[in-house]
Scaffold this motif. Sequence first.
Motif, mmCIF file in Angstrom:
data_model
loop_
_atom_site.group_PDB
_atom_site.id
_atom_site.type_symbol
_atom_site.label_atom_id
_atom_site.label_comp_id
_atom_site.label_asym_id
_atom_site.label_seq_id
_atom_site.Cartn_x
_atom_site.Cartn_y
_atom_site.Cartn_z
ATOM 1 N N VAL A 436 -1.423 7.877 7.891
ATOM 2 C CA VAL A 436 -2.663 8.575 8.227
ATOM 3 C C VAL A 436 -2.639 9.993 7.662
ATOM 4 O O VAL A 436 -1.742 10.777 7.986
ATOM 5 N N ASP A 437 -3.620 10.330 6.827
ATOM 6 C CA ASP A 437 -3.658 11.680 6.258
ATOM 7 C C ASP A 437 -4.415 12.625 7.187
ATOM 8 O O ASP A 437 -4.937 12.244 8.229
ATOM 9 N N MET A 438 -4.485 13.887 6.790
ATOM 10 C CA MET A 438 -5.034 14.918 7.670
ATOM 11 C C MET A 438 -6.516 14.694 7.952
ATOM 12 O O MET A 438 -6.992 14.970 9.066
ATOM 13 N N HIS A 439 -7.267 14.183 6.981
ATOM 14 C CA HIS A 439 -8.705 13.990 7.185
ATOM 15 C C HIS A 439 -8.986 12.859 8.167
ATOM 16 O O HIS A 439 -9.853 12.984 9.037
ATOM 17 N N LEU A 440 -8.246 11.756 8.029
ATOM 18 C CA LEU A 440 -8.476 10.624 8.915
ATOM 19 C C LEU A 440 -8.051 10.961 10.344
ATOM 20 O O LEU A 440 -8.728 10.586 11.309
ATOM 21 N N MET A 441 -6.942 11.678 10.489
ATOM 22 C CA MET A 441 -6.518 12.095 11.830
ATOM 23 C C MET A 441 -7.557 13.027 12.452
ATOM 24 O O MET A 441 -7.904 12.905 13.633
ATOM 25 N N HIS A 442 -8.072 13.942 11.673
ATOM 26 C CA HIS A 442 -9.094 14.870 12.166
ATOM 27 C C HIS A 442 -10.328 14.107 12.642
ATOM 28 O O HIS A 442 -10.879 14.392 13.723
ATOM 29 N N SER A 443 -10.758 13.118 11.865
ATOM 30 C CA SER A 443 -11.933 12.322 12.241
ATOM 31 C C SER A 443 -11.670 11.519 13.510
ATOM 32 O O SER A 443 -12.553 11.383 14.365
ATOM 33 N N LEU A 444 -10.470 10.978 13.635
ATOM 34 C CA LEU A 444 -10.115 10.211 14.831
ATOM 35 C C LEU A 444 -10.153 11.108 16.069
ATOM 36 O O LEU A 444 -10.713 10.724 17.115
ATOM 37 N N LEU A 445 -9.579 12.277 15.985
ATOM 38 C CA LEU A 445 -9.509 13.175 17.141
ATOM 39 C C LEU A 445 -10.898 13.638 17.577
ATOM 40 O O LEU A 445 -11.146 13.852 18.770
ATOM 41 N N LYS A 446 -11.816 13.789 16.622
ATOM 42 C CA LYS A 446 -13.177 14.200 16.968
ATOM 43 C C LYS A 446 -13.863 13.170 17.857
ATOM 44 O O LYS A 446 -14.779 13.499 18.622
ATOM 45 N N ALA A 447 -13.424 11.912 17.779
ATOM 46 C CA ALA A 447 -14.062 10.841 18.552
ATOM 47 C C ALA A 447 -13.363 10.585 19.883
ATOM 48 O O ALA A 447 -13.682 9.615 20.565
ATOM 49 N N ILE A 448 -12.399 11.433 20.243
ATOM 50 C CA ILE A 448 -11.657 11.270 21.496
ATOM 51 C C ILE A 448 -12.004 12.414 22.446
ATOM 52 O O ILE A 448 -11.919 13.589 22.067
ATOM 53 N N VAL A 449 -12.384 12.071 23.659
ATOM 54 C CA VAL A 449 -12.759 13.080 24.655
ATOM 55 C C VAL A 449 -11.530 13.449 25.492
ATOM 56 O O VAL A 449 -10.962 12.586 26.174
ATOM 57 N N PRO A 450 -11.096 14.709 25.460
ATOM 58 C CA PRO A 450 -9.950 15.124 26.281
ATOM 59 C C PRO A 450 -10.225 14.859 27.765
ATOM 60 O O PRO A 450 -11.315 15.122 28.269
ATOM 61 N N GLY A 451 -9.228 14.328 28.436
ATOM 62 C CA GLY A 451 -9.370 14.042 29.842
ATOM 63 C C GLY A 451 -9.908 12.656 30.140
ATOM 64 O O GLY A 451 -9.758 12.151 31.253
ATOM 65 N N LEU A 452 -10.549 12.033 29.156
ATOM 66 C CA LEU A 452 -11.087 10.677 29.330
ATOM 67 C C LEU A 452 -10.293 9.640 28.548
ATOM 68 O O LEU A 452 -10.148 8.500 28.983
ATOM 69 N N THR A 453 -9.808 10.030 27.376
ATOM 70 C CA THR A 453 -9.096 9.092 26.505
ATOM 71 C C THR A 453 -7.761 9.699 26.093
ATOM 72 O O THR A 453 -7.704 10.865 25.686
ATOM 73 N N SER A 454 -6.700 8.910 26.196
ATOM 74 C CA SER A 454 -5.382 9.344 25.720
ATOM 75 C C SER A 454 -5.071 8.656 24.399
ATOM 76 O O SER A 454 -5.668 7.637 24.055
ATOM 77 N N LEU A 455 -4.127 9.228 23.667
ATOM 78 C CA LEU A 455 -3.811 8.780 22.308
ATOM 79 C C LEU A 455 -2.329 8.464 22.193
ATOM 80 O O LEU A 455 -1.483 9.306 22.511
ATOM 81 N N ILE A 456 -2.023 7.258 21.718
ATOM 82 C CA ILE A 456 -0.643 6.836 21.489
ATOM 83 C C ILE A 456 -0.469 6.589 19.994
ATOM 84 O O ILE A 456 -1.178 5.774 19.398
ATOM 85 N N LEU A 457 0.453 7.307 19.382
ATOM 86 C CA LEU A 457 0.701 7.222 17.942
ATOM 87 C C LEU A 457 2.025 6.509 17.711
ATOM 88 O O LEU A 457 3.049 6.896 18.266
#
Length: 749
Positions: A436-457
Amino acid sequence: MEEREGYVEHIRFHSPDSGFTVLSLSGEKPGEELTCVGSFPFLEEGEYIRVRGELTRHSMYGKQLQVESYEIVQPTDTDSMERYLGSGAIKGIGMPTAMKIVAKFGEDTFRIIEREPESLAEIRGVSMRIAQSVHEQFMEKQNMRRVVMYLLQVGINLNQGLKIYKKYGEETEQIVGSNPYRLAEDIPGFGFRRSDEIAQRIGGLEYSDQRFRACLMHVMRLGSQAGHAFLPRESLFNHAREFIPEMDLDSFDRTLTMLIIEQRLRTVTVIDEDGAEREQIYLSVYYHTELATARMLLDIDEGGRRVVAGIERYVEKAETSEEIELDDIQRNAVREAVEHGVFVLTGGPGTGKTTTINTIIRVCEMLGRDVVLAAPTGRAAKRMTETTGHNAVTIHRLLEVTNMDESGEAGIPRFRRNEEYPLEADVVIIDEVSMVDMHLMHSLLKAIVPGLTSLILVGDANQLPSVGPGNVLRDIMESGAFSVIRLEKIFRQAEASDIVVNAHMINRGEYPDVHKKSKDFFFVHRMNPHVIRDYLVQLVKEKLPAYIGVSPLDIQVLTPMRKGELGVTGLNVLLQEALNPPSDEKAQYESRGIIFRVGDKVMQTRNNYKLEWEVRSERNTLIDSGEGIFNGDIGVIREINEFSKQMEIVFDDNKLVYYDFELLEDLEHAYAVTIHKAQGSEYPAVVIPILRGPKMLMNRNLLYTGVTRAVNCVLILGDEAAMRSMIDNVEEQKRYTGLRRCIQEHKKL
């Protein structure tokens, strides 16, 4: 030198790349035709042309005119006008309508089409819409011919000329004439050197600000193509001087300042470990992307931290239901995953990543959390689906990539899922994060709401970094800001595989025992590249398919390099000839000197967010559809249709794409691919030819990545000393990235 005039009766052959054409020209007598051969960038049947060249006699085709120059003669008599308009050159006008138009307007027909197109609507059967369309097509053809002929004069070939005209339209001559360096920024395939050659033809730009600015921006883009988020100031200056040796420090500083004022570049001053100040130069989009990525990661982690009462009971229950037994590190990974907003799980093959992920999913389900799974490529997503039993999609599909033009300097895609339309999930699990490059990670994070969705990498930090810019997984892990669990123990069932055992030995800097009898890891010692090539064909065509029971197309050749005797380009020609030779029953088409043939294994080399695909059942019922074919996607050519100028290509997961010939520059053969391109994919069997190569390329994690692409069998073919040298070489190509620094600085705030 012969000169002839006549109508283009029939175009027998035309190459869209070179303009090479074979046509029949009407002769002086009725029914008489002359074959003309030469370069005709723009020509259509029915047009009247004047040609000059040498008459020759072909042993098979008879008398021909080898054309050296030609010009299109605009018809002035009514018969010629009628013939041209009725030839099909103008869509929507057939011969009956052409006859009506010429009958009404006579020799004034072309002036009416050009200046008074509304008058065409006076003719029965010609609507105002058709009249406007005829005018637009007529003017478009005239403008395109004029512009592309101008581009040919300044050294731009036909194929490039068409791209430039498509981009700039009627403004082409003004833009290219005043600032040819824009081509390096706007036209795919153009670089600074090519633009500079054109500028030299035009003249007067040797010491212009345009030239210096274009040079610096070109070096910055080359840096991003090599994976860098920024370049050190001294590196940017030194590389710029490779293109313009006369650039001195004063002109460099002046140009850099202008680009910063224009907000195309940004500078960051950092203090090195030795206490010295270092200036880092960013493309502005990369600077803002790193800052936003760091902030969003920390926000998601902070918002997702929670204590789960009785977590141990949930883990034990999951172990019982799945009939597995985790070790202490895996159990800790499950606990960390469900109690943190951002969690990273890393490990090599055979270390229990899949078992741990499955347990995490099971515990999340017990807690009532909705989980979605994704991976960077279709192959990785398919494998994730198979190993977890839960549906996984590509990250692009998860984020709903839109069918729009690429945007921004870096060709960043647009996604429907973002901060305004976020993902509707409690947990997002991403596999193969090293890709995953920096642009795709940035786009993914924009679609995640802090406090509602957690992220496992999830990923293997020892594999090669992403093809695109950044070193996201490693920067996140090394920032020290997030929970990271490393799985290192090889489980008993995995120890039976020499692929797994030897991969870990390579990763530790140890040499595999290449003389040991093995069922899935082989080394064949050969020193002569010609012998290696011949034996490689035997392996792919006969030996390995028979050994593991698969098709030759399932055997993947992975090589460190693109060029050379064991590089991708040469091996693909060799393997195509062996696995898919020419046949009267197989259509083929040549583009850029590459022959594409029905049955060929091919790879997309650039993200195309607009390409539409569909999946159909055996009864031709539409099952699924979408947009986007991405860099590294592999397919097989099913049909080539020269009439429609399309190929039918079936990509992974049975995605059928109707692929226009004009897109062939983004396609290459995939019998052999670079190890970099194979990231995130697994193959039944892998063949890796190895001899000596560039030290920065021939390193440990390249070999490790190649070996771990194999499921059932890996065969290394070549020089054992070269393989050992790769294992000893831990000097990976350094990537200049600032995400780790950004995370650490934001963490302190």
